[in-house]
Structures are given as C-alpha cells and as structure tokens.
Design a protein around this motif. Structure first.
Motif, PDB file in Angstrom:
ATOM      1  N   ARG A   1       0.833  -1.207   0.000  1.00 35.86           N
ATOM      2  CA  ARG A   1       0.000   0.000   0.000  1.00 35.86           C
ATOM      3  C   ARG A   1       0.863   1.251   0.000  1.00 35.86           C
ATOM      4  O   ARG A   1       0.537   2.241  -0.674  1.00 35.86           O
ATOM      5  CB  ARG A   1      -0.936  -0.015   1.219  1.00 35.86           C
ATOM      6  N   SER A   2       1.968   1.218   0.717  1.00 35.48           N
ATOM      7  CA  SER A   2       2.861   2.380   0.740  1.00 35.48           C
ATOM      8  C   SER A   2       3.496   2.609  -0.626  1.00 35.48           C
ATOM      9  O   SER A   2       3.596   3.748  -1.092  1.00 35.48           O
ATOM     10  CB  SER A   2       3.946   2.165   1.795  1.00 35.48           C
ATOM     11  N   ARG A   3       3.890   1.517  -1.275  1.00 35.78           N
ATOM     12  CA  ARG A   3       4.556   1.619  -2.576  1.00 35.78           C
ATOM     13  C   ARG A   3       3.569   1.949  -3.694  1.00 35.78           C
ATOM     14  O   ARG A   3       3.900   2.677  -4.625  1.00 35.78           O
ATOM     15  CB  ARG A   3       5.263   0.294  -2.869  1.00 35.78           C
ATOM     16  N   PHE A   4       2.362   1.396  -3.605  1.00 34.46           N
ATOM     17  CA  PHE A   4       1.349   1.603  -4.642  1.00 34.46           C
ATOM     18  C   PHE A   4       0.059   2.128  -3.993  1.00 34.46           C
ATOM     19  O   PHE A   4      -0.927   1.398  -3.866  1.00 34.46           O
ATOM     20  CB  PHE A   4       1.080   0.289  -5.380  1.00 34.46           C
ATOM     21  N   PRO A   5       0.051   3.392  -3.566  1.00 37.90           N
ATOM     22  CA  PRO A   5      -1.065   3.917  -2.768  1.00 37.90           C
ATOM     23  C   PRO A   5      -2.408   3.938  -3.480  1.00 37.90           C
ATOM     24  O   PRO A   5      -3.455   3.904  -2.823  1.00 37.90           O
ATOM     25  CB  PRO A   5      -0.602   5.337  -2.412  1.00 37.90           C
ATOM     26  N   HIS A   6      -2.409   3.990  -4.802  1.00 36.41           N
ATOM     27  CA  HIS A   6      -3.678   4.102  -5.528  1.00 36.41           C
ATOM     28  C   HIS A   6      -4.112   2.797  -6.186  1.00 36.41           C
ATOM     29  O   HIS A   6      -5.186   2.737  -6.790  1.00 36.41           O
ATOM     30  CB  HIS A   6      -3.561   5.200  -6.592  1.00 36.41           C
ATOM     31  N   ALA A   7      -3.309   1.763  -6.069  1.00 38.51           N
ATOM     32  CA  ALA A   7      -3.647   0.483  -6.691  1.00 38.51           C
ATOM     33  C   ALA A   7      -4.796  -0.192  -5.953  1.00 38.51           C
ATOM     34  O   ALA A   7      -4.942  -0.053  -4.735  1.00 38.51           O
ATOM     35  CB  ALA A   7      -2.430  -0.435  -6.699  1.00 38.51           C
ATOM     36  N   THR A   8      -5.612  -0.922  -6.695  1.00 40.01           N
ATOM     37  CA  THR A   8      -6.612  -1.769  -6.064  1.00 40.01           C
ATOM     38  C   THR A   8      -5.936  -3.081  -5.687  1.00 40.01           C
ATOM     39  O   THR A   8      -5.299  -3.722  -6.531  1.00 40.01           O
ATOM     40  CB  THR A   8      -7.786  -2.058  -7.009  1.00 40.01           C
ATOM     41  N   ILE A   9      -6.049  -3.455  -4.432  1.00 41.78           N
ATOM     42  CA  ILE A   9      -5.478  -4.708  -3.947  1.00 41.78           C
ATOM     43  C   ILE A   9      -6.590  -5.736  -3.846  1.00 41.78           C
ATOM     44  O   ILE A   9      -7.650  -5.468  -3.263  1.00 41.78           O
ATOM     45  CB  ILE A   9      -4.770  -4.511  -2.596  1.00 41.78           C
ATOM     46  N   TYR A  10      -6.375  -6.893  -4.438  1.00 44.21           N
ATOM     47  CA  TYR A  10      -7.355  -7.975  -4.446  1.00 44.21           C
ATOM     48  C   TYR A  10      -6.842  -9.093  -3.546  1.00 44.21           C
ATOM     49  O   TYR A  10      -5.692  -9.513  -3.671  1.00 44.21           O
ATOM     50  CB  TYR A  10      -7.551  -8.523  -5.857  1.00 44.21           C
ATOM     51  N   ALA A  11      -7.706  -9.585  -2.685  1.00 40.20           N
ATOM     52  CA  ALA A  11      -7.329 -10.646  -1.754  1.00 40.20           C
ATOM     53  C   ALA A  11      -8.364 -11.763  -1.797  1.00 40.20           C
ATOM     54  O   ALA A  11      -9.513 -11.541  -2.194  1.00 40.20           O
ATOM     55  CB  ALA A  11      -7.227 -10.092  -0.331  1.00 40.20           C
ATOM     56  N   PRO A  12      -7.979 -12.965  -1.397  1.00 41.98           N
ATOM     57  CA  PRO A  12      -8.965 -14.045  -1.348  1.00 41.98           C
ATOM     58  C   PRO A  12     -10.002 -13.782  -0.271  1.00 41.98           C
ATOM     59  O   PRO A  12      -9.674 -13.269   0.804  1.00 41.98           O
ATOM     60  CB  PRO A  12      -8.117 -15.275  -1.012  1.00 41.98           C
ATOM     61  N   LEU A  13     -11.226 -14.130  -0.554  1.00 40.19           N
ATOM     62  CA  LEU A  13     -12.290 -14.001   0.443  1.00 40.19           C
ATOM     63  C   LEU A  13     -12.135 -15.046   1.541  1.00 40.19           C
ATOM     64  O   LEU A  13     -12.597 -14.847   2.666  1.00 40.19           O
ATOM     65  CB  LEU A  13     -13.651 -14.139  -0.248  1.00 40.19           C
ATOM     66  N   GLY A  14     -11.482 -16.150   1.203  1.00 40.38           N
ATOM     67  CA  GLY A  14     -11.300 -17.215   2.197  1.00 40.38           C
ATOM     68  C   GLY A  14     -12.361 -18.282   2.126  1.00 40.38           C
ATOM     69  O   GLY A  14     -12.542 -19.043   3.079  1.00 40.38           O
ATOM     70  N   VAL A  15     -13.075 -18.355   0.993  1.00 44.11           N
ATOM     71  CA  VAL A  15     -14.079 -19.407   0.813  1.00 44.11           C
ATOM     72  C   VAL A  15     -13.364 -20.757   0.873  1.00 44.11           C
ATOM     73  O   VAL A  15     -12.326 -20.950   0.244  1.00 44.11           O
ATOM     74  CB  VAL A  15     -14.798 -19.262  -0.542  1.00 44.11           C
ATOM     75  N   GLY A  16     -13.912 -21.685   1.634  1.00 42.04           N
ATOM     76  CA  GLY A  16     -13.282 -22.978   1.824  1.00 42.04           C
ATOM     77  C   GLY A  16     -12.449 -23.048   3.086  1.00 42.04           C
ATOM     78  O   GLY A  16     -12.126 -24.123   3.580  1.00 42.04           O
ATOM     79  N   ASN A  17     -12.060 -21.851   3.616  1.00 40.93           N
ATOM     80  CA  ASN A  17     -11.369 -21.733   4.906  1.00 40.93           C
ATOM     81  C   ASN A  17      -9.945 -22.285   4.943  1.00 40.93           C
ATOM     82  O   ASN A  17      -9.439 -22.622   6.010  1.00 40.93           O
ATOM     83  CB  ASN A  17     -12.187 -22.379   6.035  1.00 40.93           C
ATOM     84  N   HIS A  18      -9.267 -22.382   3.808  1.00 35.91           N
ATOM     85  CA  HIS A  18      -7.842 -22.722   3.861  1.00 35.91           C
ATOM     86  C   HIS A  18      -7.155 -21.654   4.708  1.00 35.91           C
ATOM     87  O   HIS A  18      -7.380 -20.454   4.521  1.00 35.91           O
ATOM     88  CB  HIS A  18      -7.249 -22.761   2.453  1.00 35.91           C
ATOM     89  N   VAL A  19      -6.305 -22.066   5.637  1.00 41.76           N
ATOM     90  CA  VAL A  19      -5.730 -21.105   6.586  1.00 41.76           C
ATOM     91  C   VAL A  19      -4.921 -20.016   5.885  1.00 41.76           C
ATOM     92  O   VAL A  19      -4.950 -18.849   6.312  1.00 41.76           O
ATOM     93  CB  VAL A  19      -4.871 -21.820   7.655  1.00 41.76           C
ATOM     94  N   ASP A  20      -4.198 -20.358   4.823  1.00 44.79           N
ATOM     95  CA  ASP A  20      -3.410 -19.346   4.118  1.00 44.79           C
ATOM     96  C   ASP A  20      -4.308 -18.312   3.465  1.00 44.79           C
ATOM     97  O   ASP A  20      -3.980 -17.116   3.423  1.00 44.79           O
ATOM     98  CB  ASP A  20      -2.519 -20.010   3.063  1.00 44.79           C
ATOM     99  N   HIS A  21      -5.454 -18.735   2.963  1.00 40.71           N
ATOM    100  CA  HIS A  21      -6.417 -17.819   2.353  1.00 40.71           C
ATOM    101  C   HIS A  21      -7.051 -16.928   3.426  1.00 40.71           C
ATOM    102  O   HIS A  21      -7.258 -15.730   3.204  1.00 40.71           O
ATOM    103  CB  HIS A  21      -7.497 -18.606   1.618  1.00 40.71           C
ATOM    104  N   GLN A  22      -7.375 -17.515   4.569  1.00 47.36           N
ATOM    105  CA  GLN A  22      -7.964 -16.712   5.642  1.00 47.36           C
ATOM    106  C   GLN A  22      -7.009 -15.620   6.110  1.00 47.36           C
ATOM    107  O   GLN A  22      -7.416 -14.465   6.320  1.00 47.36           O
ATOM    108  CB  GLN A  22      -8.316 -17.610   6.821  1.00 47.36           C
ATOM    109  N   LEU A  23      -5.746 -15.960   6.271  1.00 48.07           N
ATOM    110  CA  LEU A  23      -4.765 -14.976   6.740  1.00 48.07           C
ATOM    111  C   LEU A  23      -4.577 -13.848   5.733  1.00 48.07           C
ATOM    112  O   LEU A  23      -4.470 -12.676   6.118  1.00 48.07           O
ATOM    113  CB  LEU A  23      -3.435 -15.674   7.030  1.00 48.07           C
ATOM    114  N   ALA A  24      -4.566 -14.174   4.448  1.00 40.91           N
ATOM    115  CA  ALA A  24      -4.446 -13.136   3.417  1.00 40.91           C
ATOM    116  C   ALA A  24      -5.690 -12.260   3.385  1.00 40.91           C
ATOM    117  O   ALA A  24      -5.603 -11.033   3.213  1.00 40.91           O
ATOM    118  CB  ALA A  24      -4.211 -13.780   2.056  1.00 40.91           C
ATOM    119  N   CYS A  25      -6.841 -12.875   3.552  1.00 42.97           N
ATOM    120  CA  CYS A  25      -8.110 -12.141   3.576  1.00 42.97           C
ATOM    121  C   CYS A  25      -8.105 -11.085   4.683  1.00 42.97           C
ATOM    122  O   CYS A  25      -8.436  -9.920   4.457  1.00 42.97           O
ATOM    123  CB  CYS A  25      -9.253 -13.140   3.785  1.00 42.97           C
TER     124      CYS A  25
END
Length: 278
Positions: free
Chosen positions: A140-164
């Motif tokens: 966010r600091s490097r790209f302040p205006h970029a849209t950041i897309y993250a996984p919603l965490g559907v399925g509840n994989h722990v790595d996806h939840q943490l990124a969400c």
C-alpha cells in the motif's frame, strides 16, 4: 517479469492480486487479470507461498498425500510449480512477485497436519499473519492508488484466511475474490460471508473475451490439476479427466455469476465502508 523483492519492481501497477499459492490468482480471477492487461492497466500477482520445503523436513501424512497427488518429490515441488507460474503469468500478461513464505503444510507441519486443521482456524502462533501484515503495508505504501485484491477465504484454507484478514486492515481500494475451486461447492460462499459478517457488496465483471486465457493459465498449473479435480470429484482422476473437470467447473461457475448480457463473469466483493473492517 517476476521479482523476489519489492525493490525490483519499477512499474506503477493499477491492480495487485494477493495469491496465497501458485494457481490461486489464475483460478479465481484470471479473466479479470487478462482483461486489465489488455486495457493497458498493469497487473502484479503477488504469490505468497513460494518457498521450497526444507531438505531435511519431516513431512506430515497430509503433505505426503499432496506430493503423491501432484506427482512430485519434495525436492521438485517448488521448482516445478514456479515454472508453471511463469507460463501462467505470461499467458495472462501479468508481472509477478514471489514473497518466499512457506506453505502451511511446511510452515507448521505439527499444526496443519490434516485437512481438518488445514481448513480450520489459523493457529494464533502462525508467523504468516505478521508476514502478510508487513507485506500488505509495504504494497500500500509503494502503490497507494492500486486496487489490492485478496482471497475471500471461501473454503477456509488457513493461508487464504490470513491473506483475507491482512488485506482487510488496509486503507484504500481493496476487493476480495471468490476462491476457486472452493466457491463452486454449494453453500461454501454463503458460509464464508456469514462467518466474516463484513459490510460487503458484490461487483461482477464480464470476462467473455478473456475466458480462454483464464482457462489456459489454469491449465499451465499441470501439477495441481489432479488435486483440484479431486476436490470436485471426490476421487483421483487421470490427467485428461482432471483438465476437463476443472474447465467445466470454472466455466459453469463463471456462467452462473455472469452479469446481465454476458456469458461469463468473475465476482468480487467490495467493502461498503471506508477504512479497515477487521
């Protein structure tokens, strides 16, 4: 190009995709990535778990099962999967950043040792949470205006939840994508939205002209197709059958979420309030 550090990036990206694993971005929003690139909007796919497992690691039965499903010995897992990612990103036209974190099954093998634990609650001591907070703040600091897309965490994989959850703490434009193949399963999306209970609204993009690129990028992750199809069939599949199963599942879901007048779509979720939501 593919970088291993933010300092190596010299483009001003408009879209940044957080991909927990090598294949998540292509699976869940490959059409939108290809469409943005075609429109002249640079895209960066930030793949988080790209570190090779330690040579002397003791692998859990779950990790051994995945290695067998992928048809890869532990020493070849990451080399093969990174090569697949290079092909997939070239198809989509996106740049990549490989963060170098360990996958959950290698990071905490004593904790994430079964499907129940891997698709359960993240362990409070999981170091990936801090890694992702720092990464997201730097992005966010490097790209302040970029849209950041993250996984919603559907399925509840722990790595996806943490990124969400890491993305949810950021200011500025953030969107969440529906994790495939998990979102294909009946009721999984609704369960995840209820679990989060966040102020979100859906946003759907038509990807008719980019569906072919999305499917081609998914196919580039050849080592993963058997496991991905297993999640749909409930049993192992041949290589040819696996590809057909995944193509059919992705097409069907994209058709179901398509906006009016379109054949295929990808759905995202946008917060209805400003600032962090968790």
């Amino acid at each position: 190009m593919i970088a291993s550090h933010l300092s190596e990036l010299h483009c001003s990206y408009q879209h940044i995709i957080l991909s927990p694993h090598l294949d998540d971005a292509a699976l869940s929003c490959g059409g939108s990535i290809a469409a943005a690139v075609a429109a002249g909007e640079p895209v960066l796919v930030v793949t988080i778990c790209t570190a090779a497992p330690p040579i002397d690691a003791e692998f859990s039965p779950l990790a051994q099962h995945f290695h067998a499903e992928w048809g890869l010995p532990p020493t070849a897992v990451m080399q093969t999967r990174l090569a697949e990612e290079r092909v997939a990103l070239a198809i989509l036209g996106a740049d990549g950043l490989w963060v170098g974190a360990l996958d959950a099954i290698y990071r905490l093998p004593q904790v994430y040792h079964s499907r129940e634990t891997l698709f359960g609650m993240p362990d409070p001591s999981d170091p990936l949470a801090a890694t992702l907070r720092e990464l997201c703040n730097h992005l966010r600091s490097r790209f302040p205006h970029a849209t950041i897309y993250a996984p919603l965490g559907v399925g509840n994989h722990v790595d996806h939840q943490l990124a969400c959850h890491a993305a949810a703490q950021l200011p500025g434009p953030v969107m969440w994508y529906e994790d495939l193949p998990y979102a294909v399963r009946a009721g999984e999306l609704e369960r995840r939205l209820a679990q989060l209970d966040w102020p979100l609204r859906p946003l759907v993009r038509a990807i008719d002209e980019r569906m072919t690129a999305r499917l081609a990028a998914i196919a580039a992750y050849a080592s993963q197709l058997a496991e991905l199809s297993h999640s749909q069939l409930g049993h192992a599949a041949t290589a040819a059958e696996a590809g057909e199963v995944i193509n059919a599942a992705v097409r069907d879901y994209a058709h179901r979420v398509a906006p009016p007048g379109a054949l295929y779509g990808e759905r995202f979720w946008v917060r209805t309030t400003t600032g962090a939501i968790c």
